[in-house]
Design an enzyme around this catalytic site. Structure first.
Site, PDB file in Angstrom:
ATOM      1  N   LYS A  18       5.894 -10.613  -5.628  1.00 39.63           N
ATOM      2  CA  LYS A  18       5.930 -11.189  -4.284  1.00 39.63           C
ATOM      3  C   LYS A  18       4.676 -10.827  -3.494  1.00 39.63           C
ATOM      4  CE  LYS A  18       8.208  -8.852  -1.119  1.00 39.63           C
ATOM      5  NZ  LYS A  18       7.436  -8.552   0.111  1.00 39.63           N
ATOM      6  N   ASN A  19       4.260  -9.573  -3.575  1.00 47.03           N
ATOM      7  CA  ASN A  19       3.126  -9.113  -2.784  1.00 47.03           C
ATOM      8  C   ASN A  19       1.791  -9.645  -3.292  1.00 47.03           C
ATOM      9  OD1 ASN A  19       4.797  -7.719  -1.050  1.00 47.03           O
ATOM     10  ND2 ASN A  19       4.563  -5.772  -2.116  1.00 47.03           N
ATOM     11  N   CYS A  39       9.269  -3.346  12.649  1.00 47.34           N
ATOM     12  CA  CYS A  39       9.717  -3.384  11.262  1.00 47.34           C
ATOM     13  C   CYS A  39      10.643  -2.197  11.041  1.00 47.34           C
ATOM     14  CB  CYS A  39       8.528  -3.314  10.315  1.00 47.34           C
ATOM     15  SG  CYS A  39       8.978  -3.329   8.570  1.00 47.34           S
ATOM     16  N   ARG A  97       3.545  -1.596  11.524  1.00 45.21           N
ATOM     17  CA  ARG A  97       2.452  -2.005  10.649  1.00 45.21           C
ATOM     18  C   ARG A  97       1.450  -2.745  11.525  1.00 45.21           C
ATOM     19  NH1 ARG A  97       5.284  -4.199   5.072  1.00 45.21           N
ATOM     20  NH2 ARG A  97       7.283  -3.200   5.337  1.00 45.21           N
ATOM     21  N   ASP A 104       6.613   1.980  -2.045  1.00 47.17           N
ATOM     22  CA  ASP A 104       7.675   1.038  -2.406  1.00 47.17           C
ATOM     23  C   ASP A 104       8.559   1.545  -3.551  1.00 47.17           C
ATOM     24  OD1 ASP A 104       7.055  -0.736  -0.440  1.00 47.17           O
ATOM     25  OD2 ASP A 104       6.110  -2.216  -1.730  1.00 47.17           O
ATOM     26  N   ARG A 134      14.892 -10.647  -0.287  1.00 51.47           N
ATOM     27  CA  ARG A 134      13.515 -10.877   0.176  1.00 51.47           C
ATOM     28  C   ARG A 134      12.508 -10.618  -0.932  1.00 51.47           C
ATOM     29  NH1 ARG A 134      11.842  -7.022   3.608  1.00 51.47           N
ATOM     30  NH2 ARG A 134       9.850  -8.083   3.402  1.00 51.47           N
TER      31      ARG A 134
END
Length: 417
Positions: free
Chosen positions: A22-23, A116, A121, A305, A397
């Site tokens: 995803k990133n 967030c 961020r 993460d 997500r």
């Protein structure tokens, strides 16, 4: 609203394939704005953040064709430069539209991402870098309003190595007039992959993957075809789940080179690892893992993460360990939920002190963010009894069909509305 129900039922075993990252996919999608020619992207993960990014692209005027994990973006008829708060608030990567819109169209109107759950961020690095390249930027009514006749090359040093800020400025510099030198850049594989894509489109970029990136601006970029690299965090999540359940799995369609630090920690925990060009095998021999100390830091150090997943592993491991979070100030909200399952964890500022236990107990828990969701799933897989995890929209997500994949490895897991 959906929830996931898990009954701890022993080791995970078998083979599983990971989706595209995803990133990595999000900046690739944003990069399509830099050209009026079609961009074909394969291995696009079917996750909610990608859906949101594509909604935003359509709102800007892009034509989107999607079939399975294949995607074609045509930005030849963009008729808006406004990224509204309604979409940006649900997917912070939307700020990646700022640099490409400004570079190609001379204007961008992008909502500030706002707060967030895991911490602030700030976008100040994005703004400062673009201003150094000649952009006129003001913040008005919660929006970043940027204008530039044409961006110009600049020398800019990041205060901290931000991934999205590095990506945003590299994309903007690709169409700038002159040469841009960026220092203290993020080193993540996703940055390197974006640079590779831009080079395929005709950009002149060197140094990606190092702290200094040099971009010689060109007049225009072309369409191309590109494959999204495998998701290193999904890979790590499956490996930790197998380690926590004393299992034996092989993860395929991945890249071991992206995970040296994580794999090293799993070996310290006692797991046996073998790797190939696109696969990783983990085998615990049916034994309980040992607790390992973890400290998060920018790539290539231990990734933030993966912090929550290792916290769950340590909660079930032999001995005690510390988990230190240096990236986000609020990224220990999953601790309270693990404690509901019987985990022995003490928080001292940005350090969690964990005393491992033989087993945890199933309980109703609540996911607070994307990686916290994965943490609770890992704990539930190794717990006695049934665990109900609410707010799993966080999970969707960034993880593609993780419940189905875990079931294929023998997990007792189901999803309910």
């Amino acid at each position: 609203m959906q929830r996931i129900i898990i009954s701890g039922n022993g080791p995970l075993r078998g083979e599983v394939s990971v989706a595209g990252a995803k990133n990595a996919a999000l900046p690739i999608i944003a990069a399509a704005l830099l050209t009026g020619e079609p961009l074909a992207i394969s291995n696009v993960p079917p996750v909610r953040d990608i859906d949101t990014a594509l909604q935003l692209m359509q709102l800007l005027g892009a034509r989107v064709a999607r079939e399975g994990t294949d995607l074609t973006l045509d930005c030849s008829a963009i008729d808006s430069v406004r990224a509204p708060y309604e979409l940006v608030k649900t997917m912070r990567g939307s700020v990646l539209m700022l640099g490409p819109l400004l570079a190609r169209f001379g204007e961008a109107d992008v909502s500030l991402p706002g707060g967030c759950a895991i911490g602030t961020r700030p976008v100040n690095e994005h703004i400062a870098g673009l201003e150094a390249m000649g952009a006129d930027i003001r913040i008005e009514s919660g929006y970043i309003k940027a204008k530039a006749t044409r961006l110009t090359g600049a020398h800019f040093t990041f205060d901290v190595p931000s991934v999205t800020a590095t990506e945003n400025l590299v994309m903007a510099a690709a169409l700038a007039d002159g040469t841009t030198v960026l220092e203290n850049c993020a080193l993540e594989p996703e940055v390197v992959d974006l640079a590779l894509l831009l080079q395929q489109m005709g950009a002149r970029i060197s140094g990606a993957g190092t702290s200094t990136i040099r971009v010689e601006g060109v007049e225009h970029l072309s369409g191309t075809a590109h494959r999204v690299p495998p998701d290193r965090i999904e890979t790590g999540t499956f490996l930790v789940a197998a380690a926590a359940t004393r299992g034996d799995i092989t993860v395929r369609d991945t890249n071991p080179d992206f995970l040296h630090h994580v794999l090293g920690k799993l070996e310290q925990a006692g797991a046996r690892l073998q790797t190939g060009p696109d696969w990783i095998q983990l085998d615990t021999g049916g034994k309980r893992c040992k607790a390992v100390n973890v400290t998060t830091a920018p790539y290539p150090a231990f990734p933030t993460d993966m912090q929550a997943q290792f916290l769950a592993l340590n909660a079930l491991a032999l001995g005690s360990a510390t988990v230190v979070e240096n990236i986000f100030e609020n990224r220990f909200m999953h601790v309270a939920e693990l404690q509901r399952m019987g985990a022995d964890i003490e928080l001292q500022g940005h350090t969690a002190i964990v005393q491992g236990r033989e087993r945890l107990q199933g309980a109703p828990v609540m996911a607070t963010d994307l990686r916290a969701s994965a943490c609770l799933i890992i704990a539930a897989l190794a717990a006695d009894g049934e665990t109900t995890i609410d707010r799993v929209y966080h999970l969707d997500r960034g993880y593609a069909n993780i419940d189905t994949k875990l079931a294929s490895l023998g997990a007792s897991i189901r999803r309910e509305s």
